[in-house]
Enzyme design. Structure first.
Site, mmCIF file in Angstrom:
data_model
loop_
_atom_site.group_PDB
_atom_site.id
_atom_site.type_symbol
_atom_site.label_atom_id
_atom_site.label_comp_id
_atom_site.label_asym_id
_atom_site.label_seq_id
_atom_site.Cartn_x
_atom_site.Cartn_y
_atom_site.Cartn_z
ATOM 1 N N SER A 199 118.298 -19.106 29.781
ATOM 2 C CA SER A 199 118.068 -19.743 28.485
ATOM 3 C C SER A 199 117.223 -18.842 27.588
ATOM 4 O O SER A 199 117.605 -17.743 27.254
ATOM 5 C CB SER A 199 117.444 -21.126 28.673
ATOM 6 O OG SER A 199 117.450 -21.860 27.472
ATOM 7 N N ASP A 211 119.069 -20.715 20.563
ATOM 8 C CA ASP A 211 118.467 -19.877 21.590
ATOM 9 C C ASP A 211 119.595 -19.105 22.291
ATOM 10 O O ASP A 211 120.772 -19.297 21.989
ATOM 11 C CB ASP A 211 117.620 -20.712 22.547
ATOM 12 C CG ASP A 211 118.427 -21.664 23.413
ATOM 13 O OD1 ASP A 211 119.579 -21.955 23.052
ATOM 14 O OD2 ASP A 211 117.903 -22.127 24.442
ATOM 15 N N ASP A 261 121.333 -19.096 25.038
ATOM 16 C CA ASP A 261 122.500 -19.750 25.632
ATOM 17 C C ASP A 261 123.003 -20.899 24.773
ATOM 18 O O ASP A 261 123.892 -21.651 25.178
ATOM 19 C CB ASP A 261 122.219 -20.211 27.059
ATOM 20 C CG ASP A 261 121.234 -21.362 27.142
ATOM 21 O OD1 ASP A 261 120.318 -21.431 26.298
ATOM 22 O OD2 ASP A 261 121.369 -22.200 28.055
ATOM 23 N N ASP A 301 122.033 -23.796 23.828
ATOM 24 C CA ASP A 301 121.920 -25.236 24.086
ATOM 25 C C ASP A 301 120.818 -25.868 23.236
ATOM 26 O O ASP A 301 120.705 -27.094 23.175
ATOM 27 C CB ASP A 301 121.717 -25.528 25.575
ATOM 28 C CG ASP A 301 120.411 -25.010 26.147
ATOM 29 O OD1 ASP A 301 119.735 -24.194 25.470
ATOM 30 O OD2 ASP A 301 120.066 -25.392 27.279
#
Length: 551
Positions: A155, A301, A303, A305
């Site tokens: 992440s 961010d 990734d 999500d």
């Protein structure tokens, strides 16, 4: 020392990665030649073998490197073998496991190892076609009828980290007791050479991404206005092209990307910490917004999500130059909640115990059921009948029927649609926030984090608070204290305290799940001005910090 060297040599024999083998071999040789107890290399080696990365509800996450206390191919392969054993024990032989990965170093390698292990165990591995956002993986699990999913991502962690996130067949992240059951099976995995592997896995094509994007576009009003100038940043992650295509399918113009941050880059060269919440992370986006006359900034961010939102403020709002500010997660959560409530047909809103209480008031006003959970989307996404959920750390779920997790792409679409509708009415996001303040009271939130050098200090601080809780903070009387360690009908026990103060002011204190920190979440509710709320919040934060550091 000999035992440490023996453990390291045993690990070296089973490590299939030339890079980490060379790294570990160098540490072993330096340590073996050094005087015992007088070698920094020996300390490094000891730390790598002092334990193992712990598998929990967040899966695995840690620094890349050799040894059981790092993220590497041995650790990942063992985790995959333990997960496969868990799935087989629950009757999922020959069922599908979807595997996704981001663009961090070794993410593709760890995804391939996972596919080989799943295939070797008698499961059907289905790998996403290329590095893609985490929400695409969460969507694919239910869309393809899989029994589980794995996302290789860290992440918004530092560049040196990677991670391994596990979902079950409902498309949500694992919760207890599944985490402990999987961890127990990982611990039972023998030498890596004994783990069967297969090569007949399936690499999915772009039709899975097309299905996700079509679903994402469907959450919007097809007849709504689309006139809005948006700047976006992917923060060197995998969301850039996916966000652009989602905007196109939804009928918006393509966002203006920050060119230095648009393409995936595991080094994250323009940011010290690839988290849009971190100071400076979206400075390039704000600079581009000022020069291009943008009306909204979206920052995902790495990734994708999570979704950060920034808006122009003051007299220059909507024009080139001028001031911008990033909205707090609670502000975006309230904006989305109000917008979704006004669209109708909402059944259940939810947020976490550390987020603002405003969403609950919005839900009550519209006759919508409201729930609070512990921190983390793994809890929110388990709620049956969910319509909308958010957490203050920039995570929003606007379409739980499609993605049962936080999704920075669909959240970006909905906040963009809201902004475009407000523009068509001659209004702005700032105007809408003022409308919410007038209707429900002004809810101002902030955080205080206290980092400690000794982890044992945190339980002592919590014990002192329980033994002698404050009667007031910043002159505001504490009217109720909830010890979250006791649990309740709606919340499992957690080590935290909630202080309810007069006038709706609230403080929640809990241990960080990932760092040596005590985290405090503050909320002030007032009918006063934004400046008055900010001053009260500042005083409360100062008083709380003084109280905690003087214990």
């Amino acid at each position: 020392m000999e035992r440490l060297l023996s453990l390291a040599r045993d690990w070296l024999e089973q490590d299939p990665d030339p890079e980490t083998r060379d790294e570990l071999r160098g540490l072993i040789e330096e340590c073996a030649d050094a005087d015992e107890g007088a070698c920094d290399t020996c300390s490094q080696l000891a730390e790598r073998f002092s334990g193992t990365l712990q598998f929990g509800t967040a899966g695995l996450r840690g620094e890349l490197g050799a040894g059981p206390n790092r993220m590497n191919r041995v650790v990942v392969s063992r985790a995959a073998a333990g997960l496969a054993r868990y799935l087989l024990d629950h009757g999922h032989l020959e069922e599908a496991v979807v595997i996704g990965y981001d663009a961090r170093k070794n993410s593709d390698v760890f995804a391939r190892d996972t596919a080989e292990v799943m295939t070797g165990a008698g499961l059907r591995a289905m790998v996403l076609p290329r590095p893609l956002p985490t929400p695409v993986l969460a969507f694919a699990i239910r869309y393809l009828g899989a029994c589980a999913g794995v996302m290789v991502t860290a992440s918004h962690n530092p560049p040196r980290d990677n991670g391994y996130k596990v979902y079950l067949g409902d498309g949500s992240q694992i919760t207890p007791p599944a985490d402990a059951e999987i961890a127990a099976r990982i611990a039972e995995v023998g030498p890596l050479g004994s783990v069967p592997r297969g090569t007949e896995w399936e690499t999915l094509d772009d039709s899975i991404l097309d299905a996700y994007l079509d679903r994402a576009a469907s959450v919007l009003d097809p007849d709504g206005p689309r006139d809005l100038r948006v700047v976006s940043t992917a923060l060197h992650g995998v969301g850039g092209s996916v966000l652009a295509e989602a905007f196109r399918r939804a009928g918006f113009g393509t966002p203006i990307p920050v060119p230095q941050q648009q393409n995936p880059d595991p080094a994250f060269p323009t940011v010290s910490f690839p988290n849009p919440e971190e100071p400076g992370a979206i400075d390039l986006a704000l600079e581009l917004a000022r020069s291009s006359g943008a009306e909204l900034v979206i920052a995902n961010d790495p990734d994708a999500d999570r979704c950060a939102v920034a808006v122009p403020v003051g007299a220059t709002a909507g024009g080139a130059g001028g001031a911008w500010r990033m909205l707090r997660g609670d502000e975006v959560g309230a904006l989305l909640g109000q917008y979704i409530a006004e669209r109708g047909a909402a059944r259940l809103f939810a947020t976490t115990i550390v987020s603002s209480t405003l969403l609950g008031k919005i839900a009550a006003k519209h006759g919508i059921e409201y729930r609070e959970t512990l921190t983390g989307f793994k809890w929110l996404s388990k709620l049956e009948g969910l319509t909308f959920a958010y957490e203050e750390a920039l995570g929003y779920c606007v379409d739980p029927g499609g993605v049962r997790d936080k999704d920075g792409i669909t959240a970006a679409l909905v906040i963009t649609e809201l902004t475009a509708k407000l523009k068509a009415q001659g209004r702005t996001i700032s105007d809408e926030l003022e409308r919410l303040a007038a209707e429900y009271g002004r809810h101002a939130t902030d955080q205080l984090s206290l980092r400690v050098n000794d982890l044992s200090d945190i339980p002592k601080m919590m014990q002192a608070l329980r033994a002698a809780p404050p009667k007031e903070l910043a002159g505001i009387v504490v009217s109720r204290i909830d010890d979250l360690e006791a649990g309740s009908e709606s919340l499992p026990p957690t080590d935290g305290l909630r202080f309810v103060l007069d006038g709706g002011t609230r403080v929640v204190i809990r241990l960080s799940g990932t760092e040596p920190k005590l985290k405090c979440y503050l909320e002030v509710v007032t009918r006063g001005s934004a400046q008055q709320a900010a001053e009260t919040l500042s005083s409360l934060k100062e008083a709380l910090e003084q109280r905690l550091t003087s214990q």
